[in-house]
Design an enzyme around this catalytic site. Structure first.
Site, PDB file in Angstrom:
ATOM      1  N   ASP A  37       4.339   0.608  12.183  1.00 49.04           N
ATOM      2  CA  ASP A  37       3.232   0.235  11.477  1.00 49.04           C
ATOM      3  C   ASP A  37       3.015  -1.350  11.976  1.00 49.04           C
ATOM      4  O   ASP A  37       2.035  -1.951  11.839  1.00 49.04           O
ATOM      5  CB  ASP A  37       3.356   0.104  10.083  1.00 49.04           C
ATOM      6  N   ARG A  66      -1.129  14.932  12.373  1.00 48.36           N
ATOM      7  CA  ARG A  66      -0.427  14.465  11.068  1.00 48.36           C
ATOM      8  C   ARG A  66      -0.022  15.811  10.408  1.00 48.36           C
ATOM      9  O   ARG A  66      -0.430  16.153   9.251  1.00 48.36           O
ATOM     10  CB  ARG A  66      -1.505  13.527  10.306  1.00 48.36           C
ATOM     11  N   ARG A 101      -8.546  -0.728   4.601  1.00 50.37           N
ATOM     12  CA  ARG A 101      -7.862   0.335   4.055  1.00 50.37           C
ATOM     13  C   ARG A 101      -6.443  -0.189   3.751  1.00 50.37           C
ATOM     14  O   ARG A 101      -5.680   0.042   2.552  1.00 50.37           O
ATOM     15  CB  ARG A 101      -7.496   1.524   4.951  1.00 50.37           C
ATOM     16  N   CYS A 149      -5.110   7.797   9.400  1.00 46.02           N
ATOM     17  CA  CYS A 149      -5.401   7.089  10.631  1.00 46.02           C
ATOM     18  C   CYS A 149      -5.255   8.205  11.831  1.00 46.02           C
ATOM     19  O   CYS A 149      -4.478   8.947  12.000  1.00 46.02           O
ATOM     20  CB  CYS A 149      -4.358   5.988  10.896  1.00 46.02           C
ATOM     21  N   LYS A 183       0.754  -1.113  -0.032  1.00 41.01           N
ATOM     22  CA  LYS A 183      -0.034   0.091   0.077  1.00 41.01           C
ATOM     23  C   LYS A 183       0.712   1.235   0.096  1.00 41.01           C
ATOM     24  O   LYS A 183       0.579   2.213  -0.892  1.00 41.01           O
ATOM     25  CB  LYS A 183      -0.717  -0.061   1.238  1.00 41.01           C
ATOM     26  N   ASN A 184       1.928   1.334   0.881  1.00 39.35           N
ATOM     27  CA  ASN A 184       2.631   2.468   1.200  1.00 39.35           C
ATOM     28  C   ASN A 184       3.807   2.863   0.166  1.00 39.35           C
ATOM     29  O   ASN A 184       4.570   3.521  -0.053  1.00 39.35           O
ATOM     30  CB  ASN A 184       3.317   2.510   2.624  1.00 39.35           C
TER      31      ASN A 184
HETATM   32  C1  EPZ Z   1       3.980   6.894   6.245  1.00 36.21           C
HETATM   33  O1  EPZ Z   1       3.119   7.924   6.894  1.00 36.21           O
HETATM   34  C2  EPZ Z   1       2.968   5.826   6.289  1.00 36.21           C
HETATM   35  N1  EPZ Z   1       1.786   6.114   5.460  1.00 36.21           N
HETATM   36  C3  EPZ Z   1       2.870   5.043   7.625  1.00 36.21           C
HETATM   37  O2  EPZ Z   1       1.929   4.017   7.574  1.00 36.21           O
HETATM   38  C4  EPZ Z   1       4.045   4.989   8.405  1.00 36.21           C
HETATM   39  O3  EPZ Z   1       3.604   4.590   9.734  1.00 36.21           O
HETATM   40  C5  EPZ Z   1       4.871   6.090   8.401  1.00 36.21           C
HETATM   41  O4  EPZ Z   1       5.181   6.607   6.984  1.00 36.21           O
HETATM   42  C6  EPZ Z   1       6.086   6.000   8.950  1.00 36.21           C
HETATM   43  O5  EPZ Z   1       6.690   4.790   8.697  1.00 36.21           O
HETATM   44  C7  EPZ Z   1       1.995   6.214   4.200  1.00 36.21           C
HETATM   45  O6  EPZ Z   1       3.109   5.788   3.393  1.00 36.21           O
HETATM   46  C8  EPZ Z   1       0.713   6.345   3.283  1.00 36.21           C
HETATM   47  P1  EPZ Z   1       6.040  10.325   8.377  1.00 36.21           P
HETATM   48  P2  EPZ Z   1       3.668   9.567   6.794  1.00 36.21           P
HETATM   49  O7  EPZ Z   1       5.701  11.563   7.476  1.00 36.21           O
HETATM   50  O8  EPZ Z   1       4.569   9.590   5.666  1.00 36.21           O
HETATM   51  C9  EPZ Z   1       5.790  13.657  11.826  1.00 36.21           C
HETATM   52  C10 EPZ Z   1       0.216   2.803   7.851  1.00 36.21           C
HETATM   53  O9  EPZ Z   1      -0.236   2.002   8.780  1.00 36.21           O
HETATM   54  N2  EPZ Z   1       5.687  14.562  10.636  1.00 36.21           N
HETATM   55  O10 EPZ Z   1       7.106   9.645   8.160  1.00 36.21           O
HETATM   56  O11 EPZ Z   1       2.762  10.478   7.346  1.00 36.21           O
HETATM   57  C11 EPZ Z   1       4.670  13.046  11.908  1.00 36.21           C
HETATM   58  O12 EPZ Z   1       3.768  13.544  12.789  1.00 36.21           O
HETATM   59  C12 EPZ Z   1       0.524   4.007   7.915  1.00 36.21           C
HETATM   60  O13 EPZ Z   1       0.113   2.001   6.890  1.00 36.21           O
HETATM   61  C13 EPZ Z   1       5.906  15.908  11.040  1.00 36.21           C
HETATM   62  O14 EPZ Z   1       6.176  16.636  12.200  1.00 36.21           O
HETATM   63  O15 EPZ Z   1       4.805   9.501   7.996  1.00 36.21           O
HETATM   64  C14 EPZ Z   1       4.853  11.506  12.536  1.00 36.21           C
HETATM   65  O16 EPZ Z   1       5.118  11.902  13.933  1.00 36.21           O
HETATM   66  C15 EPZ Z   1       0.375   4.722   9.360  1.00 36.21           C
HETATM   67  N3  EPZ Z   1       5.739  16.926   9.917  1.00 36.21           N
HETATM   68  C16 EPZ Z   1       6.365  11.506  11.913  1.00 36.21           C
HETATM   69  O17 EPZ Z   1       6.822  12.749  11.419  1.00 36.21           O
HETATM   70  C17 EPZ Z   1       5.518  16.486   8.747  1.00 36.21           C
HETATM   71  O18 EPZ Z   1       5.579  17.469   7.726  1.00 36.21           O
HETATM   72  C18 EPZ Z   1       6.244  10.237  11.092  1.00 36.21           C
HETATM   73  O19 EPZ Z   1       5.646  10.952  10.063  1.00 36.21           O
HETATM   74  C19 EPZ Z   1       5.577  14.939   8.461  1.00 36.21           C
HETATM   75  C20 EPZ Z   1       5.529  14.085   9.323  1.00 36.21           C
END
Ligand code: EPZ
Length: 419
Positions: A307, A122, A399, A117, A22-23
């Site tokens: 995850d 986010r 999802r 989620c 998915k990701n």
């Molecule tokens: C991706 O989310 C995945 N989703 C998530 O999978 C996964 O948990 C995550 O990466 C971490 O591996 C998809 O790929 C669609 P991040 P993403 O930006 O990109 C903070 C699942 O279950 N952050 O690495 O949103 C954020 O709040 C899902 O399949 C900021 O502060 O993750 C979080 O605490 C859930 N500012 C941390 O970074 C930003 O601009 C990680 O977020 C962006 C993120």
């Protein structure tokens, strides 16, 4: 309200094949906006998030056709709108990934804050900061509307990410491949999905290197071509099924599971005393004994994946001793614990930590899913529980898991899905 009726305490035996990731696929779908030539994606999983991304792209002007189940044809030859629809953008987190491609292609984007989620705030500040560094101007209009534009096209720059954000890394990569000049992303995310996105973009003709390390270098090019690409197996689904085998005390062979994408989990399963065998195109887990208690700390890749945090917490609820799970990535990713406790788990939450005192067995109960991976954890616990359980709100599960109930039934679980 859709629900799974599960008659538990049946060890799972047999083999299951992991679907496409998915990701990974969601980002390649967004990246197809970068070229006017057709893109064909194979091994695309049938997930509600994939359908939502498809709806969003078609709304922007993408021509999309399923050539056969799992094979998606995307063609962005026509005029592409810069307006991301609010309803569709609110449906999932990955909708924010149209931002980089839109800025690269039409030099503007009129979007809404994405959904996703409920596992904590986010924010998208790292996405916006990175795109601003490439020359985008950002105007926040009322109602959560963001208007980004660039007068003379994006220009390469050196970008440091305060946190190795997966999505921010991906948005910047996709924006930079058509920018003028060189972009260097430092402290980039290193997930396998980032490596796959680089491979996909390179197939389109992009000049991009370094994915999988913390520094990605992109030399912008004039235009990109089309490609055909096969999506990798979903490492989180693979990990979920390995944990399903472990928690039910059965023996499960997971085809498509890749040891190089699940090293942290395999290390922890070994530490917990589970036995597993790594084959050429599968991993088999057998776990006849009670797992040993562990300490788990989720980290960006290659650390233990957030995850899989809910799913391994469900396993540790049955461990011999007291375990500690620390969630460092998403501050609110323990919501499912309240439902695990209804199944008999003995867990205390302290800030970013869950203190898990092992119990002999779960007892069947009715539980409500709160998010995608929390839903998976509840199903795993119900599969191990004595008696009947009902896991409700399955839209969360749908999802990210293709044909989940069919797959567990093929492993001998007694499960009925009521939509
Ligand atoms: C991706 O989310 C995945 N989703 C998530 O999978 C996964 O948990 C995550 O990466 C971490 O591996 C998809 O790929 C669609 P991040 P993403 O930006 O990109 C903070 C699942 O279950 N952050 O690495 O949103 C954020 O709040 C899902 O399949 C900021 O502060 O993750 C979080 O605490 C859930 N500012 C941390 O970074 C930003 O601009 C990680 O977020 C962006 C993120």
């Amino acid at each position: 309200m859709s629900e799974l009726l599960i008659s538990g305490a049946k060890p799972l035996y047999g083999s299951v094949k992991v679907s496409g990731a998915k990701n990974s696929v969601l980002k390649m779908m967004a990246a197809s906006l970068l070229t006017k030539e057709p893109c064909i994606l194979r091994n695309v999983p049938n997930l509600s998030d994939v359908q939502k991304m498809l709806d969003l792209l078609v709304d922007l002007g993408t021509e999309a056709t399923w050539l056969n189940p799992g094979t998606l044809y995307l063609h962005n030859a026509n005029e592409i709108s810069c307006y991301g629809s609010e309803g569709l953008m609110r449906e999932m987190r990955a909708s924010i990934l149209i931002l980089g491609p839109l800025l690269a292609r039409v030099h503007k984007a009129h979007i809404y804050y994405p959904g996703g989620c409920a596992i904590g705030p986010r924010p998208i500040d790292l996405h916006l900061k990175g795109l601003e560094s490439l020359g985008a101007t950002i105007e926040q209009e009322q109602g959560g509307v963001l208007f980004l534009y660039t007068k003379n096209g994006l220009k390469g720059n050196r970008i440091y990410l305060d946190f190795p954000s997966v999505g921010a890394t991906e948005n910047i990569m996709m924006a930079a491949v058509l920018a003028k000049g060189r972009t260097v992303i430092e402290n980039a995310a290193r997930e396998p999905e980032i490596v796959e996105l680089q491979r996909f973009l390179s197939n389109l003709g992009a000049n991009i290197h370094g994915a999988g390390t913390d520094t990605i270098i992109i030399e912008g090019v004039e235009k990109l071509k089309g490609t055909e690409y096969t999506v990798i197996p979903d490492r989180i689904e693979a990990g979920t099924f390995l944990l399903a085998g472990a928690i039910t005390g059965g023996c499960v062979k997971v085809y498509g599971a890749r040891a190089d994408h699940n090293e942290a989990l395999l290390y922890k399963l070994h530490e917990a005393g589970a036995e597993f065998f790594i084959g050429s195109n599968y991993i088999e887990v057998k776990n006849q004994k009670k797992p040993k208690a562990l300490r788990i700390r989720t980290m960006p890749y290659p650390g233990f994946p957030t995850d899989l945090q809910p799913q391994i917490t469900a396993l540790l609820a049955l461990a011999d001793g007291t375990s500690l799970v620390t969630e460092t990535v998403f501050p609110d990713r323990f919501k499912y614990v309240h439902e695990l406790i209804r199944l008999g788990a003995n867990i205390v939450l302290e800030g970013e930590c869950a203190i898990i005192k092992g119990i002999p067995k779960f007892k069947g109960a009715k539980v409500l899913a709160t998010d995608l991976r929390g839903a998976a954890a509840l199903v795993l616990a119900a599969l191990a529980a004595n008696g009947e359980s009902r896991v409700c709100e399955l839209e969360h599960l749908d999802r990210g898991y293709e044909n989940f109930s069919e797959k567990v039934i093929s492993l001998g679980a007694i499960v009925e899905r009521h939509n």
